[in-house]
Each structure stands twice: as C-alpha cells, then as structure tokens.
Design a protein around this motif. Structure first.
Motif, PDB file in Angstrom:
ATOM      1  N   LEU A   8       0.830  -1.203   0.000  1.00  0.00           N
ATOM      2  CA  LEU A   8       0.000   0.000   0.000  1.00  0.00           C
ATOM      3  C   LEU A   8       0.865   1.254   0.000  1.00  0.00           C
ATOM      4  CD1 LEU A   8      -2.660  -0.979   2.682  1.00  0.00           C
ATOM      5  CD2 LEU A   8      -3.083  -0.609   0.251  1.00  0.00           C
ATOM      6  N   ASP A   9       0.402   2.259  -0.705  1.00  0.00           N
ATOM      7  CA  ASP A   9       0.996   3.586  -0.640  1.00  0.00           C
ATOM      8  C   ASP A   9       0.864   4.041   0.819  1.00  0.00           C
ATOM      9  OD1 ASP A   9       1.154   6.498  -0.722  1.00  0.00           O
ATOM     10  OD2 ASP A   9       1.021   6.285  -2.896  1.00  0.00           O
ATOM     11  N   ARG A  10       1.880   4.657   1.361  1.00  0.00           N
ATOM     12  CA  ARG A  10       1.868   5.058   2.780  1.00  0.00           C
ATOM     13  C   ARG A  10       0.789   6.093   3.100  1.00  0.00           C
ATOM     14  NH1 ARG A  10       4.670   0.713   3.958  1.00  0.00           N
ATOM     15  NH2 ARG A  10       6.923   0.904   3.949  1.00  0.00           N
ATOM     16  N   THR A  26     -19.931  -6.644   1.154  1.00  0.00           N
ATOM     17  CA  THR A  26     -19.919  -6.126   2.514  1.00  0.00           C
ATOM     18  C   THR A  26     -18.533  -6.236   3.133  1.00  0.00           C
ATOM     19  OG1 THR A  26     -22.194  -6.858   2.786  1.00  0.00           O
ATOM     20  CG2 THR A  26     -20.982  -6.374   4.802  1.00  0.00           C
ATOM     21  N   VAL A  27     -18.073  -5.131   3.707  1.00  0.00           N
ATOM     22  CA  VAL A  27     -16.805  -5.126   4.436  1.00  0.00           C
ATOM     23  C   VAL A  27     -17.137  -5.127   5.921  1.00  0.00           C
ATOM     24  CG1 VAL A  27     -14.718  -3.807   4.963  1.00  0.00           C
ATOM     25  CG2 VAL A  27     -15.553  -3.930   2.615  1.00  0.00           C
ATOM     26  N   GLN A  28     -16.746  -6.202   6.601  1.00  0.00           N
ATOM     27  CA  GLN A  28     -17.024  -6.349   8.026  1.00  0.00           C
ATOM     28  C   GLN A  28     -16.062  -5.507   8.860  1.00  0.00           C
ATOM     29  OE1 GLN A  28     -17.466 -10.444   9.073  1.00  0.00           O
ATOM     30  NE2 GLN A  28     -17.097 -10.088  11.223  1.00  0.00           N
ATOM     31  N   SER A  29     -14.778  -5.504   8.464  1.00  0.00           N
ATOM     32  CA  SER A  29     -13.794  -4.704   9.189  1.00  0.00           C
ATOM     33  C   SER A  29     -12.620  -4.382   8.285  1.00  0.00           C
ATOM     34  CB  SER A  29     -13.302  -5.443  10.439  1.00  0.00           C
ATOM     35  OG  SER A  29     -12.569  -6.594  10.073  1.00  0.00           O
ATOM     36  N   CYS A  30     -11.912  -3.331   8.676  1.00  0.00           N
ATOM     37  CA  CYS A  30     -10.712  -2.904   7.950  1.00  0.00           C
ATOM     38  C   CYS A  30      -9.683  -2.494   8.993  1.00  0.00           C
ATOM     39  CB  CYS A  30     -11.055  -1.717   7.050  1.00  0.00           C
ATOM     40  SG  CYS A  30      -9.619  -1.080   6.155  1.00  0.00           S
ATOM     41  N   ASN A  31      -8.478  -3.043   8.873  1.00  0.00           N
ATOM     42  CA  ASN A  31      -7.425  -2.725   9.827  1.00  0.00           C
ATOM     43  C   ASN A  31      -6.142  -2.377   9.077  1.00  0.00           C
ATOM     44  OD1 ASN A  31      -5.768  -2.521  12.067  1.00  0.00           O
ATOM     45  ND2 ASN A  31      -5.497  -4.718  12.267  1.00  0.00           N
ATOM     46  N   LEU A  32      -5.857  -1.085   8.986  1.00  0.00           N
ATOM     47  CA  LEU A  32      -4.620  -0.610   8.388  1.00  0.00           C
ATOM     48  C   LEU A  32      -3.549  -0.694   9.470  1.00  0.00           C
ATOM     49  CD1 LEU A  32      -3.272   0.785   5.921  1.00  0.00           C
ATOM     50  CD2 LEU A  32      -3.849   2.959   7.012  1.00  0.00           C
ATOM     51  N   THR A  40       2.389   6.118  11.351  1.00  0.00           N
ATOM     52  CA  THR A  40       2.272   6.042   9.897  1.00  0.00           C
ATOM     53  C   THR A  40       2.028   4.609   9.440  1.00  0.00           C
ATOM     54  OG1 THR A  40       4.661   5.841   9.667  1.00  0.00           O
ATOM     55  CG2 THR A  40       3.750   8.064   9.516  1.00  0.00           C
ATOM     56  N   SER A  41       1.459   4.487   8.265  1.00  0.00           N
ATOM     57  CA  SER A  41       1.149   3.179   7.697  1.00  0.00           C
ATOM     58  C   SER A  41       2.415   2.351   7.485  1.00  0.00           C
ATOM     59  CB  SER A  41       0.440   3.368   6.354  1.00  0.00           C
ATOM     60  OG  SER A  41       0.348   2.147   5.658  1.00  0.00           O
ATOM     61  N   LYS A  42       2.297   1.052   7.736  1.00  0.00           N
ATOM     62  CA  LYS A  42       3.406   0.132   7.451  1.00  0.00           C
ATOM     63  C   LYS A  42       3.294  -0.447   6.045  1.00  0.00           C
ATOM     64  CE  LYS A  42       4.973  -1.431  11.923  1.00  0.00           C
ATOM     65  NZ  LYS A  42       5.376  -2.629  12.648  1.00  0.00           N
ATOM     66  N   GLY A  43       2.255  -0.069   5.308  1.00  0.00           N
ATOM     67  CA  GLY A  43       2.126  -0.495   3.920  1.00  0.00           C
ATOM     68  C   GLY A  43       1.306  -1.756   3.714  1.00  0.00           C
ATOM     69  N   PHE A  44       0.617  -2.211   4.776  1.00  0.00           N
ATOM     70  CA  PHE A  44      -0.280  -3.347   4.582  1.00  0.00           C
ATOM     71  C   PHE A  44      -1.489  -3.237   5.500  1.00  0.00           C
ATOM     72  CE2 PHE A  44       2.562  -4.783   7.904  1.00  0.00           C
ATOM     73  CZ  PHE A  44       1.825  -5.636   8.714  1.00  0.00           C
ATOM     74  N   ALA A  45      -2.531  -4.002   5.150  1.00  0.00           N
ATOM     75  CA  ALA A  45      -3.786  -3.937   5.892  1.00  0.00           C
ATOM     76  C   ALA A  45      -4.523  -5.263   5.776  1.00  0.00           C
ATOM     77  CB  ALA A  45      -4.662  -2.807   5.345  1.00  0.00           C
ATOM     78  N   PHE A  46      -5.536  -5.416   6.622  1.00  0.00           N
ATOM     79  CA  PHE A  46      -6.410  -6.582   6.579  1.00  0.00           C
ATOM     80  C   PHE A  46      -7.845  -6.104   6.421  1.00  0.00           C
ATOM     81  CE2 PHE A  46      -2.746  -7.956   9.046  1.00  0.00           C
ATOM     82  CZ  PHE A  46      -2.447  -9.171   8.446  1.00  0.00           C
ATOM     83  N   ILE A  47      -8.580  -6.794   5.564  1.00  0.00           N
ATOM     84  CA  ILE A  47     -10.013  -6.536   5.359  1.00  0.00           C
ATOM     85  C   ILE A  47     -10.729  -7.851   5.654  1.00  0.00           C
ATOM     86  CG2 ILE A  47     -11.784  -6.194   3.567  1.00  0.00           C
ATOM     87  CD1 ILE A  47     -10.584  -3.593   3.717  1.00  0.00           C
TER      88      ILE A  47
END
Length: 87
Positions: A8-10, A26-32, A40-47
């Motif tokens: 992911l772009d920071r 449907t998106v139940q959750s999003c965790n950047l 700051t973002s580490k460049g990854f996430a969970f959906i």
C-alpha cells in the motif's frame, strides 16, 4: 474471509480501502497496520468480508490494481502459525 492487502501507498487510509472493497460486497472490518511510534502506515492492511464469494471477487479484481502510487497485492490472509510450546 480475511484478506491481506500489501504494497500500500503510505498515504492510503482505511476509508479508501473500505470504499474500494465495498464495490465487491460487505466489508465487516478494515485494519490498516500502523507503526506504534510514528502512527504512519506500514504499507499493509487486513479486510474482513463475511461472504466468501464477494471476498474472492475482490481478490481477483483488486490484485495488482494501482492504488495511489503503488500496485497493491491482494490475497487471502493465512492464519498465524501457532506458537508450539517447547518441551
């Protein structure tokens, strides 16, 4: 189904990710994932998407899609390996 989004772009935020994935269901959750010190973002996430079919469609259509400056990589998140106790 839990999905891992990498490269992911920071500057990408959770709201952008939710909107992107909601096109497929449907998106139940999003965790950047962010750095604890700088925030700051580490460049990854969970959906998390509750319907497997929608999650698979999102993975298929969003893998290698350009988001911000980067081509993101999207795949099913593998469960963490359980720590095995040593005898």
């Amino acid at each position: 189904m839990k999905i891992l989004i990498r490269n992911l772009d920071r500057t990408t935020n959770e709201d952008e990710l939710k909107l992107l994935f909601q096109e497929y269901g449907t998106v139940q959750s999003c965790n950047l994932v962010t750095d604890k010190v700088s925030g700051t973002s580490k460049g990854f996430a969970f959906i998390e998407m509750p319907k497997v079919g929608e999650a698979k469609a999102a993975i298929k259509n969003l893998n290698y899609k350009t988001l911000g400056e980067n081509k993101i990589r999207v795949k099913k998140a593998e469960p963490k390996a359980a720590d095995t106790p040593e005898d």
